[in-house]
Design a protein around this motif. Structure first.
Motif, PDB file in Angstrom:
ATOM      1  N   ILE A 741      57.739  56.401  29.509  1.00  9.31           N
ATOM      2  CA  ILE A 741      57.133  55.400  30.389  1.00  9.31           C
ATOM      3  C   ILE A 741      55.988  56.018  31.178  1.00  9.31           C
ATOM      4  CG2 ILE A 741      57.555  53.908  32.381  1.00  9.31           C
ATOM      5  CD1 ILE A 741      58.653  52.837  29.752  1.00  9.31           C
ATOM      6  N   ALA A 742      56.161  57.268  31.595  1.00 10.41           N
ATOM      7  CA  ALA A 742      55.080  57.956  32.304  1.00 10.41           C
ATOM      8  C   ALA A 742      53.856  58.111  31.408  1.00 10.41           C
ATOM      9  CB  ALA A 742      55.567  59.327  32.778  1.00 10.41           C
ATOM     10  N   SER A 743      54.069  58.386  30.120  1.00 10.44           N
ATOM     11  CA  SER A 743      52.958  58.494  29.175  1.00 10.44           C
ATOM     12  C   SER A 743      52.256  57.150  29.012  1.00 10.44           C
ATOM     13  CB  SER A 743      53.463  58.988  27.813  1.00 10.44           C
ATOM     14  OG  SER A 743      54.014  60.278  27.916  1.00 10.44           O
ATOM     15  N   ILE A 744      53.035  56.089  28.928  1.00 19.65           N
ATOM     16  CA  ILE A 744      52.454  54.740  28.800  1.00 19.65           C
ATOM     17  C   ILE A 744      51.660  54.391  30.050  1.00 19.65           C
ATOM     18  CG2 ILE A 744      53.010  52.279  28.609  1.00 19.65           C
ATOM     19  CD1 ILE A 744      55.419  53.111  26.872  1.00 19.65           C
ATOM     20  N   LYS A 745      52.203  54.765  31.215  1.00 24.19           N
ATOM     21  CA  LYS A 745      51.494  54.514  32.474  1.00 24.19           C
ATOM     22  C   LYS A 745      50.146  55.236  32.480  1.00 24.19           C
ATOM     23  CE  LYS A 745      51.837  55.317  37.481  1.00 24.19           C
ATOM     24  NZ  LYS A 745      50.714  56.283  37.550  1.00 24.19           N
ATOM     25  N   ARG A 746      50.133  56.489  31.995  1.00 29.92           N
ATOM     26  CA  ARG A 746      48.897  57.266  31.976  1.00 29.92           C
ATOM     27  C   ARG A 746      47.863  56.655  31.035  1.00 29.92           C
ATOM     28  NH1 ARG A 746      49.711  63.364  30.423  1.00 29.92           N
ATOM     29  NH2 ARG A 746      50.258  62.384  28.462  1.00 29.92           N
ATOM     30  N   GLU A 747      48.330  56.076  29.938  1.00 36.06           N
ATOM     31  CA  GLU A 747      47.406  55.520  28.948  1.00 36.06           C
ATOM     32  C   GLU A 747      46.975  54.090  29.269  1.00 36.06           C
ATOM     33  OE1 GLU A 747      46.112  57.234  26.453  1.00 36.06           O
ATOM     34  OE2 GLU A 747      47.251  59.018  26.993  1.00 36.06           O
ATOM     35  N   MET A 748      47.882  53.304  29.871  1.00 36.58           N
ATOM     36  CA  MET A 748      47.605  51.873  30.030  1.00 36.58           C
ATOM     37  C   MET A 748      47.675  51.365  31.466  1.00 36.58           C
ATOM     38  SD  MET A 748      49.676  50.443  26.668  1.00 36.58           S
ATOM     39  CE  MET A 748      49.072  48.764  26.847  1.00 36.58           C
ATOM     40  N   GLY A 749      48.270  52.141  32.366  1.00 42.65           N
ATOM     41  CA  GLY A 749      48.368  51.691  33.747  1.00 42.65           C
ATOM     42  C   GLY A 749      49.791  51.289  34.140  1.00 42.65           C
ATOM     43  N   SER A 750      50.010  51.139  35.435  1.00 39.57           N
ATOM     44  CA  SER A 750      51.350  50.885  35.972  1.00 39.57           C
ATOM     45  C   SER A 750      51.914  49.535  35.541  1.00 39.57           C
ATOM     46  CB  SER A 750      51.321  50.957  37.504  1.00 39.57           C
ATOM     47  OG  SER A 750      50.901  52.225  37.945  1.00 39.57           O
ATOM     48  N   LYS A 751      51.066  48.497  35.522  1.00 40.65           N
ATOM     49  CA  LYS A 751      51.558  47.161  35.170  1.00 40.65           C
ATOM     50  C   LYS A 751      52.103  47.129  33.742  1.00 40.65           C
ATOM     51  CE  LYS A 751      48.550  44.576  38.332  1.00 40.65           C
ATOM     52  NZ  LYS A 751      47.471  43.544  38.447  1.00 40.65           N
ATOM     53  N   TRP A 752      51.377  47.764  32.836  1.00 45.79           N
ATOM     54  CA  TRP A 752      51.836  47.809  31.452  1.00 45.79           C
ATOM     55  C   TRP A 752      53.140  48.599  31.352  1.00 45.79           C
ATOM     56  CZ3 TRP A 752      50.117  44.905  27.549  1.00 45.79           C
ATOM     57  CH2 TRP A 752      48.831  44.359  27.624  1.00 45.79           C
ATOM     58  N   ALA A 753      53.243  49.690  32.090  1.00 47.99           N
ATOM     59  CA  ALA A 753      54.447  50.527  32.025  1.00 47.99           C
ATOM     60  C   ALA A 753      55.678  49.764  32.498  1.00 47.99           C
ATOM     61  CB  ALA A 753      54.249  51.793  32.859  1.00 47.99           C
ATOM     62  N   VAL A 754      55.544  49.069  33.632  1.00 44.56           N
ATOM     63  CA  VAL A 754      56.658  48.259  34.140  1.00 44.56           C
ATOM     64  C   VAL A 754      56.986  47.142  33.154  1.00 44.56           C
ATOM     65  CG1 VAL A 754      57.395  46.702  35.988  1.00 44.56           C
ATOM     66  CG2 VAL A 754      56.137  48.791  36.547  1.00 44.56           C
ATOM     67  N   GLY A 755      55.945  46.542  32.603  1.00 48.81           N
ATOM     68  CA  GLY A 755      56.139  45.481  31.620  1.00 48.81           C
ATOM     69  C   GLY A 755      56.918  45.949  30.410  1.00 48.81           C
ATOM     70  N   VAL A 756      56.642  47.176  29.953  1.00 48.62           N
ATOM     71  CA  VAL A 756      57.363  47.726  28.800  1.00 48.62           C
ATOM     72  C   VAL A 756      58.846  47.877  29.116  1.00 48.62           C
ATOM     73  CG1 VAL A 756      57.676  49.819  27.408  1.00 48.62           C
ATOM     74  CG2 VAL A 756      55.393  48.893  27.744  1.00 48.62           C
ATOM     75  N   VAL A 757      59.165  48.386  30.324  1.00 48.27           N
ATOM     76  CA  VAL A 757      60.563  48.561  30.710  1.00 48.27           C
ATOM     77  C   VAL A 757      61.306  47.225  30.668  1.00 48.27           C
ATOM     78  CG1 VAL A 757      62.116  49.191  32.598  1.00 48.27           C
ATOM     79  CG2 VAL A 757      60.095  50.588  32.133  1.00 48.27           C
ATOM     80  N   VAL A 758      60.741  46.208  31.294  1.00 50.24           N
ATOM     81  CA  VAL A 758      61.387  44.891  31.365  1.00 50.24           C
ATOM     82  C   VAL A 758      61.459  44.266  29.975  1.00 50.24           C
ATOM     83  CG1 VAL A 758      61.219  42.574  32.328  1.00 50.24           C
ATOM     84  CG2 VAL A 758      60.628  44.553  33.745  1.00 50.24           C
ATOM     85  N   TRP A 759      60.351  44.294  29.239  1.00 49.32           N
ATOM     86  CA  TRP A 759      60.258  43.654  27.927  1.00 49.32           C
ATOM     87  C   TRP A 759      61.254  44.266  26.942  1.00 49.32           C
ATOM     88  CZ3 TRP A 759      59.265  39.658  25.205  1.00 49.32           C
ATOM     89  CH2 TRP A 759      58.869  39.711  23.883  1.00 49.32           C
ATOM     90  N   GLN A 760      61.333  45.587  26.902  1.00 45.56           N
ATOM     91  CA  GLN A 760      62.239  46.243  25.963  1.00 45.56           C
ATOM     92  C   GLN A 760      63.705  45.943  26.304  1.00 45.56           C
ATOM     93  OE1 GLN A 760      59.459  47.628  23.438  1.00 45.56           O
ATOM     94  NE2 GLN A 760      61.591  48.141  23.185  1.00 45.56           N
ATOM     95  N   CYS A 761      64.016  45.879  27.605  1.00 49.60           N
ATOM     96  CA  CYS A 761      65.391  45.566  27.996  1.00 49.60           C
ATOM     97  C   CYS A 761      65.767  44.137  27.604  1.00 49.60           C
ATOM     98  CB  CYS A 761      65.572  45.767  29.499  1.00 49.60           C
ATOM     99  SG  CYS A 761      65.592  47.507  29.995  1.00 49.60           S
ATOM    100  N   VAL A 762      64.836  43.205  27.766  1.00 52.67           N
ATOM    101  CA  VAL A 762      65.091  41.807  27.386  1.00 52.67           C
ATOM    102  C   VAL A 762      65.321  41.705  25.883  1.00 52.67           C
ATOM    103  CG1 VAL A 762      64.037  39.524  27.202  1.00 52.67           C
ATOM    104  CG2 VAL A 762      63.831  40.822  29.328  1.00 52.67           C
ATOM    105  N   ILE A 763      64.458  42.343  25.100  1.00 48.43           N
ATOM    106  CA  ILE A 763      64.595  42.309  23.643  1.00 48.43           C
ATOM    107  C   ILE A 763      65.934  42.928  23.223  1.00 48.43           C
ATOM    108  CG2 ILE A 763      63.708  43.272  21.481  1.00 48.43           C
ATOM    109  CD1 ILE A 763      60.917  42.980  22.573  1.00 48.43           C
TER     110      ILE A 763
END
Length: 777
Positions: A741-763
Motif C-alpha cells: 500500500i505504501a508503494s501504491i501511495k508513492r506511485e498514485m497518491g494517498s486517495k488511490w492507496a486508501v481506495g485500494v484497501v477498501v476496494w480489495q476488502c469489498v471484493i
C-alpha cells in the motif's frame, strides 16, 4: 501498401511514416525512417503484434501501428550493412586491454577532493545493470526485459570512495517518449555529472550507437564501454577500436561485463576523463554532401539562432538545436524563443524539409543512422550469424509458435508451481520445519529447567517460536518460486510472454508490457508496483498497479500452504492452482470494469525489442535469491516478530493487565469482537480469525503465526473445510500488506492507496460470500 500487409519473410523499403507527436518520434528513433529496409520475421500466435527486422535488429510492432507506415515491397534487401574485411594491423586494444585514445589539449582538472559523478547510460538489454554491479559491487537484480531498472540506483566505484555512479533507466534515445527517457535526459541535463559511461551492445551496435550520438551532443566527458565483445569475437567478428575512437572523438573500451573483462581498464579511463574533464572532440555528424548539405545547413543555422538561449538555459547548443528542429516541446519551452525567433526557426526547418523531401524528425533520424552506417562500414568486421541469434530463433519456433506458445506458457507455469509446492520447495520446507521444531524443543526445555516465569515462557514459546517459526518454515517455498521467476526473466522469456500475450491483454485495455509487472506480482506486489514505471502510458501504469493485488504474491503462500495441509492435504496442487486462477479471473473482471469507467481509452503502442535468449548468470540469480531471503528474514524478525508479540500480549492479558486463562477474555477478543459480525455471513465470525486478518495487513505471513498462537495449533478442530475455503478466498483477494500500500501511495497518491484497501476488502468479502453460499447448497 502498408507494413501491415507485408508477408512473413518478405522485405520492403519504408516510404513514409505516419502518426504524430512523441509516438512518431519514437518510431523514427527506433529506425523506422523513410528509406530504411525492413523484413517481417513473424507474427504473434494470435496474429498481432508482428516482429520485424530493421537496421540489423528485431523489434515488435502492432498491426495498428504498422498500418501507419507506408512501404514499397522489394525482392530482397539491398543494404547489406557490410563492414570492413579485417581490423588493421595497428596496435589497438582488444578485450581487456587499455584503450589508446584521450584528448588532452583542453584538459581542465577538477580540484582535489571533488566527488566524481557518473551517469551510466545505455539501451535496454545492453548489460548496463550487470556492469553497474561489477563497478559498484551492488546486488541489484539484473533482468532481461526492457526497462527492468526503474529506480535510481547509485553506488561508488569499488576502490574509489570519492566517486558516485548512477544507473539510469535503459532508454533508446533522448527523446521524451517515455518517463525513463525523460528521467535519464533530465539527470544528464540538470545534474551535470562529471562524466558519462555509455554502455553499447557490440552485438547490436547500430541500434545502440543512435543513443551514443545524442549523448555526444550533450558535450559531457564520455567513455564508451563496448560490451559483449566476447560474443562478437566468438562469432568471428571484431571492431577497430582505434578507428572508432577517432571517428567518435571519445575513448572506446571493449569489455564483457558478464565476465568482468575489461572493466578495470574502463574504470581507469572513466576516472581520467572525469578528473581532467576531457569533452568529446566531435559533435557534428551531419555530412555536408548528404542531399547537398540540407540537414547540415539547417542544424548550424539553428545553432546560431538559439546559441544565447541555449547558454541561458544551460543546455548544450548542438543538442538543443537538433531537439528544436525535431520540435521537442520540453526543450523549446526551456529555450524561451520569442515570436520572431520561433518564426525564423520554422522557416529554416521548412526550407530543409523542402530540400530534403522528408519531414524534420525523419531527416534528423536519417542523418544519425546514415553516420552510424558509415561508421560501422569503416570499423566493424561483421561477425558470422550469431550463435545466440540462431539459438533464439530455434527456441522461438516453439515458445512463440502459433500453436505452441500459449500451451508452453501454461505448461511452464504449471511446472514451476508443481516443483515449488510439491517437490523442491516442499522438501526444503520439511527440512527447515524439523530444524525449527528441534530448536524450539531445546529452548523450551532450557526455560523449564531455569524455572522461568510462566508469562515469559509463554511469550518465547507460544508468541515467538510458534508465530515466527511457522512463517520461517515457508522461506524455502518463497525462495524456490523466485528462483524460477528469475530464470524466466533473466533468460529473456518474459519478454516473449509479453509479445505473445499482447493481443489478449489489449482486450482488457492493456498492452503486452503489463504482463511483466503482473508476473512479478506473483512474487511480491511491491516490486510489481515499482515495475509499472516501465510503462510509457500513465493510463496503463495506473490500471496495471490496480490489477497487481489480484496476482497472488508469495507472502500469501504460508496461508495457502497452512490451510491446504490442514484441511485439503491430498488436493494441494489443485487448490493452489485454483486460487491463482481465481485471482487472475477476478483481476480480468476488474480490468473490464476499470477499462469502462476509470481508465477509458486505448492501450499504448507496443514497440519493443526481443532480446536474444541468454543463460541467466549464476551470480545474478544468487544475488536475487539472497535479497529475497534477506528481505523475508528481516520481516520475520521485525514486523512479524513484533506482530506476534503484540498479538500474544493482547490475547494473553485483559484490560487490567491480568494474565487470562482463556483468550476469549482477552483484550484482543474485545477488539476483534466488534468486527466479527461483518465476517459472520461468510462463515468467519470467530474473533480470532478477524484478528489474524488484521495482522495480515502488517504482513501477510503473520496471518498464519497469529492463527497458530490464537488457536494453539488446533485450528483444524475448530474450523470447517467450508470456512477454510472462504478464508482462503478472502485472503487471496483482500488488501495487500502495508508495504504494498505504501508503494501504491508513492506511485498514485494517498486517495488511490486508501481506495485500494477498501476496494480489495469489498471484493474479497463478496467472493468469500459466494464461496460460502455455494458450499451451503
Amino acid at each position: 501498401m502498408t507494413l501491415k500487409d507485408l508477408e512473413i519473410g518478405k522485405s520492403a523499403v519504408i516510404t513514409s511514416v505516419g502518426g504524430k507527436g512523441a509516438l512518431r518520434q519514437h518510431f523514427l528513433d527506433m529506425g523506422m525512417i523513410p528509406g530504411a529496409e525492413v523484413t517481417v520475421v513473424k507474427f504473434a500466435p494470435m496474429g498481432d503484434p508482428m516482429e520485424l527486422q530493421v537496421h540489423g535488429y528485431e523489434l515488435t510492432l502492432r498491426l495498428a501501428e504498422a498500418e501507419q507506415i507506408e512501404i514499397e515491397q522489394i525482392p530482397k534487401r539491398s543494404r547489406s550493412h557490410a563492414g570492413i574485411e579485417a581490423v588493421s594491423d595497428l596496435a589497438h586494444p582488444g578485450l581487456g586491454e587499455d584503450g589508446k585514445y584521450h584528448s588532452r589539449e583542453d584538459e581542465h582538472p577538477l580540484p582535489e577532493g571533488t566527488t566524481l559523478t557518473y551517469a551510466l547510460v545505455g539501451n535496454q538489454n545492453c548489460g548496463k545493470t550487470t556492469l553497474f554491479n561489477q563497478l559498484t559491487g551492488s546486488s541489484q537484480h539484473v533482468g532481461n526485459f526492457p526497462g527492468v531498472t526503474v529506480d535510481r540506483k547509485t553506488g561508488s566505484i569499488k576502490g574509489h570512495p570519492d566517486t558516485e555512479i548512477t544507473d539510469l533507466p535503459g532508454i533508446y534515445s533522448m527523446s521524451p517518449y517515455s518517463s525513463e527517457e525523460i528521467v535519464s535526459r533530465n539527470f544528464v541535463l540538470d545534474e551535470k555529472p562529471s562524466a558519462i559511461i555509455n554502455i553499447v551492445d557490440a552485438t547490436n551496435i547500430e541500434r545502440n550507437l543512435y543513443l551514443t550520438m545524442q549523448l555526444l551532443e550533450m558535450d559531457i566527458p564520455m567513455v564508451v564501454a563496448m560490451n559483449m565483445m566476447d560474443e562478437v569475437l566468438g562469432n568471428q567478428g571484431s571492431i577497430d577500436v582505434n578507428k572508432m575512437e577517432s571517428l567518435l572523438g571519445v575513448p572506446v573500451i571493449p569489455i564483457s561485463a558478464a565476465k568482468n573483462e575489461g572493466v578495470d581498464e574502463l574504470v581507469d579511463h572513466a576516472l581520467h576523463i572525469a578528473k581532467y574533464q576531457e569533452h568529446p572532440l566531435r559533435q557534428d555528424f551531419c555530412d555536408k554532401s548528404d542531399h547537398d548539405g540540407a540537414v547540415h545547413r539547417c542544424i548550424h543555422a539553428v545553432m546560431h539562432l538559439i546559441e544565447d538561449h541555449a547558454a541561458q538555459a544551460d543546455i548544450p547548443t548542438r543538442f538543443a538545436a537538433t531537439k528544436a528542429i525535431e520540435g521537442d516541446p520540453l526543450i523549446l519551452e526551456k529555450l524561451k524563443l520569442d515570436i520572431n525567433e520561433t518564426e525564423m526557426l520554422e522557416h529554416i526547418v521548412q526550407q530543409m524539409e523542402t530540400e530534403r523531401q522528408v519531414d524534420r524528425s525523419a531527416a534528423i533520424a536519417d542523418m544519425r543512422f546514415d553516420f552510424i552506417e558509415r561508421l560501422c562500414e569503416q570499423t566493424v568486421v561483421k561477425p558470422k550469424e550469431s550463435k545466440e541469434r540462431i539459438r533464439s530463433e530455434k527456441i522461438d519456433k516453439i515458445l512463440t509458435g502459433k500453436y505452441t506458445a500459449i500451451p508452453c506458457f501454461i505448461g511452464i507455469m504449471v511446472l514451476v508451481f508443481y516443483l515449488t509446492f510439491n517437490v523442491i520447495g516442499a522438501w526444503l520446507q520439511g527440512l527447515l520445519e524439523i530444524g525449527i521444531d528441534k530448536v524450539s524443543a531445546l529452548v523450551e526445555a532450557a526455560l523449564t529447567a531455569a524455572n522461568v516465569n510462566s508469562a515469559m515462557h509463554s511469550l518465547v514459546i507460544d508468541g515467538i517460536f510458534t508465530g515466527v517459526g511457522s512463517v520461517l518454515s515457508f522461506l524455502p517455498i518463497i525462495v524456490t518460486l523466485f528462483f524460477f521467476l528469475s530464470l524466466m526473466e533473466d533468460s529473456g522469456y518474459v519478454a516473449r510472454v509479453a509479445f505473445v500475450m499482447d493481443k489478449l491483454l489489449r482486450k482488457i485495455g492493456l498492452s503486452g508490457r503489463s504482463i511483466v509487472p503482473m508476473l512479478i506480482g506473483f512474487g511480491c506486489t511491491v516490486p510489481a508496483v515499482m515495475a509499472t514505471r516501465t510503462l510509457t502510458s500513465e493510463r496503463d501504469r495506473k490500471m496495471t498497479i490496480l490489477l497487481t493485488p489480484f496476482m497472488s504474491c508469495t507472502a500469501k503462500l504460508p496461508i495457502y500452504s497452512f490451510f491446504v495441509s490442514a484441511f485439503f492435504p491430498k488436493k494441494g496442487g489443485f487448490i493452489m492452482a485454483g486460487l491463482y486462477l481465481l485471482g487472475i479471473l477476478v483481476g480480468i473482471l476488474a480490468a473490464f470494469l476499470y477499462n469502462r469507467t476509470l481508465f477509458k481509452g486505448d492501450p499504448v503502442p507496443f514497440v519493443m525489442e526481443l532480446p536474444n535468449y541468454r543463460l541467466p548468470g549464476a551470480r545474478n540469480v544468487g544475488q536475487l535469491l539472497w535479497e529475497k531471503a534477506k528481505d523475508f528474514l528481516q520481516r520475520a524478525f521485525s514486523i512479524i516478530l513484533l506482530a506476534s508479540m503484540i498479538i500474544w500480549f493482547l490475547q494473553s492479558f485483559d484490560l487490567h493487565l491480568n494474565l487470562v486463562k482463556d483468550s476469549a477474555d482477552s483484550i484482543l477478543a474485545m477488539v476483534a469482537g466488534v468486527l466479527a459480525p461483518i465476517f459472520k455471513p461468510i462463515g468467519l465470525g470467530d474473533w480470532r480469525i478477524c484478528t489474524a486478518l488484521i495482522s495480515g495487513f502488517m504482513a501477510k505471513e503473520s496471518v498464519v503465526s497469529t492463527l497458530e498462537v490464537l488457536f494453539s495449533g488446533n485450528i483444524a478442530s475448530v474450523l470447517t473445510p467450508l470456512a477454510a475455503a472462504s478464508l482462503l478466498v478472502f485472503s487471496l483477494l483482500y488488501t495487500p500488506c502495508v508495504a504494498a500500500i505504501a508503494s501504491i501511495k508513492r506511485e498514485m497518491g494517498s486517495k488511490w492507496a486508501v481506495g485500494v484497501v477498501v476496494w480489495q476488502c469489498v471484493i474479497a468479502w463478496v467472493a468469500a460470500l459466494i464461496v460460502h453460499l455455494i458450499g451451503m447448497i
